[in-house]
Scaffold this active site. Sequence first.
Site: not given
Length: 232
Positions: A23-24, A26, A28, A31, A47, A148
């Site tokens: 669902i996500g 990036g 790093f 998720v 995550k 952030d």
Amino acid sequence: MGIRFSLAEIKLATNDFDDALVIGKGGFGKVYKGIIDFGGSIEVAIKRLYIKSNQGVAKFQAEIETISKFRHSHIVSLLGYCEEEMILVYEYMPNGSLEDHLHKKRANDSKSSALTWVQRVNICIGATRGLDYLHTGTGVQSRVIHRDVKSSNVLLDDNLAAKISDFGLSRTSPAYQLGTTDVYTDQIKGTFGYMDAEYFSTRRVTRKSDVYAFGGTACSKEFKYHEPANSC
């Protein structure tokens, strides 16, 4: 500090890290949406940080040490973690992030429809309450500067209430240092476009840096409300 989950439990929750459950993602890691036994089966966000990322190790430790102390309705809750890999387990936010709605990243999902003006105002109020909690040290031993703040780190629950997330770059200062949250940093971290000029020139990050970043989000053209073309 939350529940310590085994890697076997995490794999079961994510169907062995099935990409269909992502669902996500990036720089790093990824998720996943998962279902885990937490006094009953509940939906969670898992995550998984990249193992080879040196920054990932620091991010993993920072999130556990920082977010596990928080108890606030506008801060996302950390439910647990797994140390066999760098994995963090959070409460699941069914309406995704503010970024999803502003940029319509979930175009096939009815929940990513345009936000009304009232919803946008309430999201702003909720997010700023979360930031105020971080900056004032209310209920915790340290004041926290997020570093952030941006639309992808403002998550929305099933009622579209805003919750601040992703504390991997956060810095802390003792709560007893009244009147200041200033922290000097060796490296400038954050997202370009959301960082204030003073932080760049002095390497001194303050709560004003978070306020500037959120102001940039709230004042962006994507956040401004436009009546639908077919409205009366």
